[in-house]
Design a protein around this motif. Structure first.
Motif: not given
Length: 68
Positions: A7, A10-13, A35-37, A46, A48
């Motif tokens: 990795k 890493e972000t949420t967007k 994508n772990q959203q 998150e 990654q």
């Protein structure tokens, strides 16, 4: 050739992850998004950006220089 992935961002967007991926592609570094959203609650989890281990050092330097 090493098949290990690491990795580098890493972000949420999603748009940020795609921007990082695009910048890495410009520098000929292949990356994938992990994508772990949650599909119902996109604020949870998150995204990654992953690269091959041998590209990790270069990828981190590029991200720090061009993104952050």
């Amino acid at each position: 050739m090493n098949d290990e992935w690491i990795k580098v961002f890493e972000t949420t967007k999603m748009h940020q992850a795609l921007m990082v991926q695009s910048v890495l592609k410009e520098h000929h570094i292949y990356s994938v998004l992990f994508n772990q959203q949650d599909s119902l609650y996109v604020v949870m989890g998150e995204i990654q950006v992953m690269v091959r281990a041998e590209d990790g050092f270069d990828a981190i330097n590029i991200i720090e220089a061009e993104i952050t």
